[in-house]
Design a protein around this motif. Structure first.
Motif, PDB file in Angstrom:
ATOM      1  N   THR A 101       0.815  -1.217   0.000  1.00  0.00           N
ATOM      2  CA  THR A 101       0.000   0.000   0.000  1.00  0.00           C
ATOM      3  C   THR A 101       0.847   1.266   0.000  1.00  0.00           C
ATOM      4  O   THR A 101       0.568   2.207  -0.761  1.00  0.00           O
ATOM      5  N   HIS A 102       1.882   1.307   0.812  1.00  0.00           N
ATOM      6  CA  HIS A 102       2.625   2.556   1.013  1.00  0.00           C
ATOM      7  C   HIS A 102       3.935   2.623   0.241  1.00  0.00           C
ATOM      8  O   HIS A 102       4.533   3.696   0.177  1.00  0.00           O
ATOM      9  N   ARG A 103       4.378   1.512  -0.318  1.00  0.00           N
ATOM     10  CA  ARG A 103       5.637   1.566  -1.060  1.00  0.00           C
ATOM     11  C   ARG A 103       5.496   1.061  -2.491  1.00  0.00           C
ATOM     12  O   ARG A 103       5.900   1.738  -3.443  1.00  0.00           O
ATOM     13  N   ALA A 104       4.917  -0.131  -2.660  1.00  0.00           N
ATOM     14  CA  ALA A 104       4.876  -0.719  -4.002  1.00  0.00           C
ATOM     15  C   ALA A 104       3.892   0.018  -4.910  1.00  0.00           C
ATOM     16  O   ALA A 104       4.224   0.352  -6.062  1.00  0.00           O
ATOM     17  N   LEU A 105       2.665   0.269  -4.428  1.00  0.00           N
ATOM     18  CA  LEU A 105       1.674   0.933  -5.278  1.00  0.00           C
ATOM     19  C   LEU A 105       2.080   2.355  -5.659  1.00  0.00           C
ATOM     20  O   LEU A 105       1.942   2.745  -6.829  1.00  0.00           O
ATOM     21  N   PRO A 106       2.571   3.184  -4.725  1.00  0.00           N
ATOM     22  CA  PRO A 106       3.052   4.501  -5.169  1.00  0.00           C
ATOM     23  C   PRO A 106       4.171   4.411  -6.202  1.00  0.00           C
ATOM     24  O   PRO A 106       4.207   5.195  -7.155  1.00  0.00           O
ATOM     25  N   ALA A 107       5.101   3.453  -6.016  1.00  0.00           N
ATOM     26  CA  ALA A 107       6.172   3.296  -6.996  1.00  0.00           C
ATOM     27  C   ALA A 107       5.611   2.861  -8.351  1.00  0.00           C
ATOM     28  O   ALA A 107       6.061   3.330  -9.410  1.00  0.00           O
ATOM     29  N   ALA A 108       4.624   1.953  -8.343  1.00  0.00           N
ATOM     30  CA  ALA A 108       4.011   1.518  -9.595  1.00  0.00           C
ATOM     31  C   ALA A 108       3.287   2.667 -10.283  1.00  0.00           C
ATOM     32  O   ALA A 108       3.316   2.790 -11.509  1.00  0.00           O
ATOM     33  N   ASN A 109       2.624   3.525  -9.507  1.00  0.00           N
ATOM     34  CA  ASN A 109       1.968   4.695 -10.094  1.00  0.00           C
ATOM     35  C   ASN A 109       2.986   5.628 -10.743  1.00  0.00           C
ATOM     36  O   ASN A 109       2.760   6.168 -11.829  1.00  0.00           O
ATOM     37  N   ARG A 110       4.133   5.820 -10.052  1.00  0.00           N
ATOM     38  CA  ARG A 110       5.179   6.668 -10.642  1.00  0.00           C
ATOM     39  C   ARG A 110       5.738   6.040 -11.913  1.00  0.00           C
ATOM     40  O   ARG A 110       6.043   6.742 -12.887  1.00  0.00           O
ATOM     41  N   ALA A 111       5.847   4.696 -11.916  1.00  0.00           N
ATOM     42  CA  ALA A 111       6.351   4.026 -13.122  1.00  0.00           C
ATOM     43  C   ALA A 111       5.400   4.206 -14.296  1.00  0.00           C
ATOM     44  O   ALA A 111       5.834   4.438 -15.443  1.00  0.00           O
ATOM     45  N   VAL A 112       4.094   4.125 -14.033  1.00  0.00           N
ATOM     46  CA  VAL A 112       3.118   4.341 -15.098  1.00  0.00           C
ATOM     47  C   VAL A 112       3.200   5.768 -15.615  1.00  0.00           C
ATOM     48  O   VAL A 112       3.190   6.021 -16.838  1.00  0.00           O
ATOM     49  N   ALA A 113       3.284   6.722 -14.685  1.00  0.00           N
ATOM     50  CA  ALA A 113       3.366   8.127 -15.103  1.00  0.00           C
ATOM     51  C   ALA A 113       4.616   8.376 -15.946  1.00  0.00           C
ATOM     52  O   ALA A 113       4.571   9.062 -16.979  1.00  0.00           O
ATOM     53  N   ALA A 114       5.741   7.784 -15.506  1.00  0.00           N
ATOM     54  CA  ALA A 114       6.976   7.979 -16.257  1.00  0.00           C
ATOM     55  C   ALA A 114       6.890   7.339 -17.637  1.00  0.00           C
ATOM     56  O   ALA A 114       7.365   7.912 -18.636  1.00  0.00           O
ATOM     57  N   ALA A 115       6.284   6.135 -17.709  1.00  0.00           N
ATOM     58  CA  ALA A 115       6.162   5.469 -19.008  1.00  0.00           C
ATOM     59  C   ALA A 115       5.275   6.273 -19.949  1.00  0.00           C
ATOM     60  O   ALA A 115       5.565   6.384 -21.150  1.00  0.00           O
ATOM     61  N   VAL A 116       4.177   6.844 -19.416  1.00  0.00           N
ATOM     62  CA  VAL A 116       3.286   7.640 -20.261  1.00  0.00           C
ATOM     63  C   VAL A 116       3.991   8.893 -20.750  1.00  0.00           C
ATOM     64  O   VAL A 116       3.905   9.271 -21.933  1.00  0.00           O
ATOM     65  N   GLU A 117       4.712   9.572 -19.848  1.00  0.00           N
ATOM     66  CA  GLU A 117       5.428  10.787 -20.245  1.00  0.00           C
ATOM     67  C   GLU A 117       6.516  10.481 -21.268  1.00  0.00           C
ATOM     68  O   GLU A 117       6.742  11.243 -22.219  1.00  0.00           O
ATOM     69  N   THR A 118       7.198   9.343 -21.089  1.00  0.00           N
ATOM     70  CA  THR A 118       8.235   8.958 -22.053  1.00  0.00           C
ATOM     71  C   THR A 118       7.630   8.678 -23.416  1.00  0.00           C
ATOM     72  O   THR A 118       8.181   9.070 -24.456  1.00  0.00           O
ATOM     73  N   GLN A 119       6.460   8.012 -23.420  1.00  0.00           N
ATOM     74  CA  GLN A 119       5.802   7.738 -24.696  1.00  0.00           C
ATOM     75  C   GLN A 119       5.342   9.033 -25.351  1.00  0.00           C
ATOM     76  O   GLN A 119       5.419   9.187 -26.573  1.00  0.00           O
ATOM     77  N   ARG A 120       4.839   9.970 -24.521  1.00  0.00           N
ATOM     78  CA  ARG A 120       4.397  11.251 -25.088  1.00  0.00           C
ATOM     79  C   ARG A 120       5.564  11.987 -25.750  1.00  0.00           C
ATOM     80  O   ARG A 120       5.395  12.636 -26.786  1.00  0.00           O
ATOM     81  N   ALA A 121       6.721  11.869 -25.116  1.00  0.00           N
ATOM     82  CA  ALA A 121       7.894  12.573 -25.667  1.00  0.00           C
ATOM     83  C   ALA A 121       8.474  11.864 -26.870  1.00  0.00           C
ATOM     84  O   ALA A 121       9.437  12.347 -27.466  1.00  0.00           O
TER      85      ALA A 121
END
Length: 420
Positions: A356-376
């Protein structure tokens, strides 16, 4: 042509923004505090209903009512049925002058405490069924906790999968449009379609779990779940509460065995008392062959020399010994199992804390980073797909751990009779 070329790019930005916000909303830790408190209050109300309405409780209550009929035997007077005997005879060859009439009345009287022993046995028999009713209530409480937890987890899983399915469908449509525009490969579109179908299948399976859990709750309590209403799946375990295994442990199952052993002891005592027959007190009266009136009295007693309920008493004593052995073993197993469950719940709590407090936030950041990388334009769709799949797997794994925790909590409740 310019508009056609720009449409996939605009769709990519829209899909990425909507998908990221939707996924974050889907993986919220719990419901709002008001709804969470309502879910806890609902669980307490359902437990109260199950302790009155569950099928096993109704059967146990019926058996308890029927057991009270044993008091009728306990209230019997210490007197047996009177025996009347009349004899008429006359001598032959004129030896006696007239007919002899002899009548006697015998009344058996219990003098060895048989009535008191029957009363103790009847009371122990009723108390046994009271203990069995409490055990049925504990079973119903445990089943209710398990069913409520399964329903809460299933409703939360359905909500998560619904949001994930929206993202997967939007992404599938997006890649289908890009393939039609010649801006993406068929592999990307196939991956997106596969992800959408996978979430749709999981959602259908979860909806079946919701129906199953809601049906069991209705059977136990008569309560119908509101369709589409998510429940708080957080385990209602207080971290500051003393562990169950830390204190003296007396469960409904062991209490029923204790009372069964008392009943066998009472039966053994009654059989011992009844081995001493009742004393027969009699009065006699009649007429002799000379016409004179005759009166008298007497006593009768059957000495228990060869038959004294030896077989019945041996069986009662053997059943008492067997029940005490079962009681000792049950106490040992219950204490060990309670300790194991508490350790399992502690380990599950740590795992849930990490996810809840470590894995899910990290996974959310990974998704955000992957989306931003794809956008770029520096990454492909596979990175976004893998990141979202990891986020989905973590979210569903968290719910699986909660479901396991609710199952353990239901088992612990069934053994102790109370929700920890």
């Amino acid at each position: 042509m310019v508009v056609r070329a720009l449409s996939p790019i605009l769709l990519a930005f829209t899909c990425g923004a909507v998908g990221l916000s939707t996924v974050r909303a889907a993986h919220a830790e719990s419901l709002p505090p008001r709804q969470s408190a309502d879910s806890r209050a609902l669980l307490e109300r359902l437990v109260s209903l199950a302790r009155r309405r569950a099928p096993e409780v109704q059967l146990g209550r019926s058996a308890l009512v029927a057991s009270r009929a044993s008091y009728a035997r306990a209230r019997l007077a210490p007197l047996g049925n009177p025996l009347v005997e009349v004899k008429v005879d006359r001598g032959a060859h004129g030896v006696t002058r007239d007919v002899t009439v002899d009548a006697s009345l015998w009344l058996p009287v219990e003098l060895s405490g048989q009535r008191a022993s029957r009363g103790r046995e009847a009371s122990d028999y009723v108390r046994l069924h009271e203990a069995l009713l409490e055990r049925s209530r504990a079973v119903a409480t445990g089943r209710t906790v398990r069913a409520f937890g399964a329903l809460a987890v299933a409703t939360r899983r359905a909500r998560v999968l619904e949001e994930l399915l929206k993202v997967a469908r939007a992404e599938s449509d997006y890649y289908a449009a890009r393939v039609a525009a010649g801006d993406a490969t068929e592999r990307d579109a196939a991956f997106a379609a596969l992800e959408s179908a996978r979430h749709e299948a999981l959602l259908s399976e979860t909806r079946a779990d919701v129906v199953e859990s809601a049906g069991e709750l209705f059977e136990l309590t008569g309560w119908s779940a509101e369709e589409g209403r998510p429940l708080d799946a957080t385990l209602p375990v207080s971290a500051t509460k003393q562990p169950v295994s830390a204190g003296p442990l007396r469960t409904p199952a062991t209490a029923a065995l204790e009372q069964r052993a008392r009943l066998h002891a009472s039966t053994f005592e009654r059989l011992g008392r009844e081995a001493w027959p009742a004393l027969g007190v009699g009065v006699t009266g009649g007429r002799g062959d000379y016409g004179e009136a005759r009166f008298g009295a007497g006593l009768t007693y059957a000495v228990p020399l060869f038959r004294a309920n030896q077989v019945e008493r041996a069986e009662a004593q053997a059943e008492r010994t067997r029940t005490l052995d079962e009681l000792a073993l049950t106490r040992k197993l219950v204490r060990e199992r309670v300790g194991v469950i508490e350790r399992e719940l502690g380990a599950l709590g740590q795992a849930l804390e990490v996810i809840t407090h470590r894995a899910l936030p990290a996974a959310n950041r990974a998704v955000a980073a992957a989306v931003e990388t794809q956008r770029a334009g520096k990454g492909d769709s596979l990175g976004v797909l893998v990141s979202r799949r990891e986020l989905s797997a973590l979210s569903l794994r968290r719910l699986e751990l909660l479901a396991k925790g609710w199952s353990l909590l239901g088992e612990l409740t069934e053994m102790t009779g109370e929700v920890p």
